[in-house]
Scaffold this active site. Structure first.
Site, PDB file in Angstrom:
ATOM      1  N   HIS A 218      46.639  37.060  26.991  1.00 59.87           N
ATOM      2  CA  HIS A 218      46.743  36.099  28.085  1.00 59.87           C
ATOM      3  C   HIS A 218      48.180  35.546  28.076  1.00 59.87           C
ATOM      4  CE1 HIS A 218      46.089  32.194  30.121  1.00 59.87           C
ATOM      5  NE2 HIS A 218      44.988  32.726  30.620  1.00 59.87           N
TER       6      HIS A 218
ATOM      7  N   ASP B 132      43.983  33.856  19.136  1.00 59.59           N
ATOM      8  CA  ASP B 132      43.652  33.159  20.373  1.00 59.59           C
ATOM      9  C   ASP B 132      42.139  33.277  20.551  1.00 59.59           C
ATOM     10  OD1 ASP B 132      43.080  32.378  22.912  1.00 59.59           O
ATOM     11  OD2 ASP B 132      44.639  33.571  23.889  1.00 59.59           O
TER      12      ASP B 132
ATOM     13  N   LYS C 141      36.001  25.861  28.110  1.00 60.23           N
ATOM     14  CA  LYS C 141      35.350  27.178  28.176  1.00 60.23           C
ATOM     15  C   LYS C 141      34.091  27.213  27.322  1.00 60.23           C
ATOM     16  CE  LYS C 141      39.720  29.684  28.747  1.00 60.23           C
ATOM     17  NZ  LYS C 141      39.791  29.994  30.175  1.00 60.23           N
TER      18      LYS C 141
END
Ligand code: 7TS
Length: 416
Positions: free
Chosen positions: A131, A208, A234
């Site tokens: 990302h 991550d 999230k």
């Protein structure tokens, strides 16, 4: 497959869905099918109620008042830190730093650790499926100090080409930063193996975890990493709160990231001394309510069970891979077996723009994301500028997959 819910009796998803008020609304005359959790999840009533209760009953700033409200707020805030630590198997809550999100957590490491440890000519190893949050902060560091970035490739099945480590990992590599579960391909990467390889050359390993921590049991000791970043929004928590976990001795040796109130010991006219970890990295008034409600979100996920959530999403993803694979002209990018992936699917449809797909699906009440999903390098490898993405969480049901498939058939009829 009309009674498909009964085929995944892992938990009572229909009862669980009642906890999520947002899922019960109509969008363009259809019941919302929310298939964009990879961007941000929805929240259960318990989390919404926690925020309301906190502001109605016990808000005060933390770590400064001796009065009851402030002490209570501080206690709840620190209790939440403990819940994060427990969730990820940290050795101590003091290894957990609250940040705004995963992005800020990675920037913290790239700035504070990077500035003290990365020198001209050093190398930072990333992957082509990162990302942008796990690319740009390292580019900024590399540009600041004259370091270089290397990238591990991924293959046609969306798996990392681990042989690349053989020549990319050198004694000049200072950091290996890798996504645990890709927010696009859905791939779950073999972090323990990569961490072991990184440590062999003396590099540190940042994971991550933005897309893994919400969806599966994650234990930093088992991963063998040095840092882990994740976002609360999230994982059923509020926006504006995330966290960084780091090994205590590494955090202890790091200079601050942001300067200001709370993070100091003594302030002189020209210099200051800094507070201990984790407060050293939490300058200014933190997102108190959000941190506390993140604790409630963690309670909620633990109540269902992360192992069960993972298992349920596997079932749903296997079903989606099967059903989507039968729609003519649809190409799914990423692993085609659930063992190596999570519940995030990107796909393209021959001759049809992803934004058109997403717009038509929206008309059916189905929320999916179209675009590059903050993974431009990954999409360049795929050779497409954009894809459509459906992503699942504990509240999604097989009927929503059926509706997605019916929606795609409609797209074909309208645009082919
Ligand atoms: N890392 C990964 C793997 C992500 O999926 C995201 C957000 C981030 C980092 C950054 O998280 P943030 O909370 O700091 O923004 N991913 C997405 C996405 O896929 N669509 O919108 C945000």
């Amino acid at each position: 497959m009309k009674n498909a819910v009964q085929t995944f009796p892992i938990f009572d998803v229909l009862t669980l869905r009642r906890d999520f008020p947002i899922l019960h609304q109509q969008v363009h005359g259809n019941l919302l099918a929310f298939l964009d959790t990879a961007a941000s999840s929805q929240r259960p009533m318990q989390v919404i109620e926690c925020l309301r209760d906190y502001y109605s009953r016990c808000h005060a700033n933390v770590h400064r008042g001796v009065y009851k409200l402030s002490e209570e707020a501080t206690l709840a805030y620190e209790r939440s830190r403990g819940k994060v630590a427990h969730l990820i198997g940290a050795a101590s809550p003091r290894e957990v730093i609250f940040t705004r999100n995963a992005t800020e957590a990675i920037n913290l490491v790239a700035y504070a650790w990077g500035s003290a440890n990365v020198r001209e000519g050093d190398r930072i190893l990333l992957t082509m499926m990162e990302h942008h949050s796990n690319i740009v902060p390292w580019q900024m560091l590399a540009q600041r100090v004259g370091a270089h970035l290397d990238y591990v490739r991924f293959d046609g099945e969306g798996r990392l080409v681990l042989e690349d480590l053989d020549h990319l990992l050198t004694e000049r590599t200072k950091m290996v930063a890798v996504v645990h579960q890709s927010n696009a391909l859905g791939t779950v990467n073999p972090v323990p193996e990569i961490a072991r390889r990184a440590h062999e050359v003396g590099a540190l390993m940042l994971v991550d975890g933005a897309q893994s921590v919400p969806h599966m049991p994650v234990n930093v000791q088992e991963l063998g990493c040095d840092f882990l970043a994740a976002s609360g929004h999230k994982m059923c928590g509020p926006t504006g709160i995330g966290f960084l976990w780091g090994q205590r001795h590494i955090l202890d040796a790091m200079p601050p990231f942001l300067g200001g109130g709370s993070m100091i010991k003594v302030v002189e006219t020209d210099t200051s001394t800094y507070a201990d970890v984790p407060v050293r990295f939490e300058a200014g008034t933190p997102a108190i309510a959000e941190a506390i409600a993140l604790g409630t979100a963690i309670d909620y996920l633990n109540g269902v069970g992360l192992e069960k959530i993972h298992h349920y999403e596997h079932e749903l993803t296997a079903y989606a891979l099967d059903r989507l694979g039968q729609v003519g002209g649809v190409t799914i990018h990423g692993p085609h077996t659930v063992e190596a992936r999570g519940g995030t699917l990107i796909f393209t449809m021959e001759g049809i723009h992803p934004h058109d797909i997403a717009s038509i699906l929206d008309g059916e009440g189905i929320a999916v994301r179209a675009g590059h999903h903050c993974t431009q390098l990954l999409h360049r490898v795929l050779g497409v500028p954009a894809t459509t993405r459906a992503s699942f969480y504990l509240y999604n049901i097989p009927e929503e997959v059926d509706r997605l498939v019916a929606g795609l058939e409609k797209v074909k009829k309208l645009l082919e």
